[in-house]
Write a protein that holds these residues in place. Structure first.
Motif, PDB file in Angstrom:
ATOM      1  N   LEU A  34      -2.458  18.649 -28.323  1.00 36.57           N
ATOM      2  CA  LEU A  34      -1.718  17.620 -27.637  1.00 36.57           C
ATOM      3  C   LEU A  34      -1.478  18.054 -26.072  1.00 36.57           C
ATOM      4  O   LEU A  34      -1.662  17.126 -25.225  1.00 36.57           O
ATOM      5  N   GLY A  35      -1.131  19.370 -25.956  1.00 36.26           N
ATOM      6  CA  GLY A  35      -1.050  19.764 -24.535  1.00 36.26           C
ATOM      7  C   GLY A  35      -2.271  19.836 -23.739  1.00 36.26           C
ATOM      8  O   GLY A  35      -2.218  19.497 -22.409  1.00 36.26           O
ATOM      9  N   ALA A  36      -3.531  19.978 -24.403  1.00 39.26           N
ATOM     10  CA  ALA A  36      -4.900  19.787 -23.598  1.00 39.26           C
ATOM     11  C   ALA A  36      -4.943  18.444 -23.393  1.00 39.26           C
ATOM     12  O   ALA A  36      -5.480  18.160 -22.224  1.00 39.26           O
ATOM     13  N   ASP A  37      -4.494  17.432 -24.127  1.00 37.49           N
ATOM     14  CA  ASP A  37      -4.762  16.044 -23.792  1.00 37.49           C
ATOM     15  C   ASP A  37      -4.046  15.513 -22.474  1.00 37.49           C
ATOM     16  O   ASP A  37      -4.266  14.880 -21.663  1.00 37.49           O
ATOM     17  N   ARG A  44     -14.081  20.819 -21.130  1.00 42.50           N
ATOM     18  CA  ARG A  44     -14.309  21.311 -19.820  1.00 42.50           C
ATOM     19  C   ARG A  44     -13.065  21.952 -19.114  1.00 42.50           C
ATOM     20  O   ARG A  44     -11.955  20.981 -19.538  1.00 42.50           O
ATOM     21  N   GLY A  45     -13.197  22.424 -18.286  1.00 42.14           N
ATOM     22  CA  GLY A  45     -12.053  22.880 -17.342  1.00 42.14           C
ATOM     23  C   GLY A  45     -10.862  23.570 -18.358  1.00 42.14           C
ATOM     24  O   GLY A  45     -11.141  24.111 -19.334  1.00 42.14           O
ATOM     25  N   SER A  99      -8.443  11.065  -9.574  1.00 45.87           N
ATOM     26  CA  SER A  99      -8.540   9.413  -9.130  1.00 45.87           C
ATOM     27  C   SER A  99      -7.953   9.639  -7.682  1.00 45.87           C
ATOM     28  O   SER A  99      -8.339   8.749  -6.946  1.00 45.87           O
ATOM     29  N   PHE A 100      -6.934  10.331  -7.510  1.00 46.44           N
ATOM     30  CA  PHE A 100      -6.203  10.475  -6.225  1.00 46.44           C
ATOM     31  C   PHE A 100      -7.320  10.726  -5.073  1.00 46.44           C
ATOM     32  O   PHE A 100      -7.473  10.689  -3.960  1.00 46.44           O
ATOM     33  N   ILE A 101      -8.049  11.901  -5.570  1.00 48.22           N
ATOM     34  CA  ILE A 101      -9.282  12.377  -4.544  1.00 48.22           C
ATOM     35  C   ILE A 101     -10.304  11.462  -4.208  1.00 48.22           C
ATOM     36  O   ILE A 101     -10.892  11.532  -3.341  1.00 48.22           O
ATOM     37  N   PHE A 142      -3.602  14.546 -16.922  1.00 48.38           N
ATOM     38  CA  PHE A 142      -3.035  14.950 -15.554  1.00 48.38           C
ATOM     39  C   PHE A 142      -4.027  15.270 -14.409  1.00 48.38           C
ATOM     40  O   PHE A 142      -4.415  14.651 -13.277  1.00 48.38           O
ATOM     41  N   GLY A 143      -5.269  16.029 -15.089  1.00 46.18           N
ATOM     42  CA  GLY A 143      -6.449  16.069 -14.155  1.00 46.18           C
ATOM     43  C   GLY A 143      -7.233  14.871 -13.842  1.00 46.18           C
ATOM     44  O   GLY A 143      -7.757  14.962 -12.823  1.00 46.18           O
TER      45      GLY A 143
END
Length: 188
Positions: A108-111, A82-83, A122-124, A116-117
């Motif tokens: 690896l970049g997708a991970d 997703r995303g 979690s901040f939101i 990060f997402g």
């Protein structure tokens, strides 16, 4: 053996190998194998004795290496792509073979994008991640973590300072952005 244009040497025969290497091929004759009384070799005349299993339904297109004609009959569905991270994963599978470094670097970049997402989500949320409890900092201080590292040649000592940076940078970035936002609002 390096890849050269010359023809590789032909393998030696079993008799030559047996003469040159003591004990070579000792288990070729089934009567001298240690497991002979229990070993029963009775292959089915047609090879594998099973039918192709019923295919699991695909609710969305699954990632599949371009070397394979189809996905295995059963596959995981717990983490659908997703995303942005899902788009990167789909690109890696659609465009690059599994033998290419670009395929694995994109995964690896997708991970990293997914991590990060989830940190930003979690901040939101009303219950953000707790870095003290989740990263083991408390356990390091209460269960002799530092003492177990002193005077040892442990591999994790090299990257330990980097772990603090990797784990704490989203929190520091959020604190800086929050401070700037509050400062802007207070100036207005």
């Amino acid at each position: 053996m390096a890849y050269t244009s010359e023809r590789p040497p032909i393998a030696e025969s079993t008799d030559k190998l047996r003469a040159r290497i003591p004990g070579w091929g000792a288990d070729l004759d089934p009567s001298v194998r240690p497991a002979v009384p229990k070993e029963v070799y009775n292959p089915h005349p047609y090879g594998a004795v099973w039918d192709f299993p019923e295919r699991q339904p695909e609710h969305w297109p699954r990632e599949r290496s371009n070397e394979h004609a189809f996905v295995t009959p059963v596959f995981g569905t717990s983490c659908p792509p997703r995303g942005v991270s899902g788009a990167i994963r789909k690109l890696a599978y659609r465009r690059y073979s599994e033998g290419r470094a670009a395929h694995w670097l994109l995964l690896l970049g997708a991970d990293r994008v997914d991590a990060f997402g989830s940190t930003m989500r979690s901040f939101i949320s009303r219950h953000p991640d707790n870095p003290i409890a989740e990263t083991g900092i408390k356990a390091e201080l209460t269960y002799h973590g530092l003492r177990s590292r002193r005077g040892q040649k442990r591999a994790d000592l090299i990257h330990q300072p980097l772990d603090l940076v990797i784990v704490s940078w989203p929190w520091i970035a959020a604190a800086v952005l929050g401070f700037r936002a509050i400062r802007r609002l207070s100036r207005r």
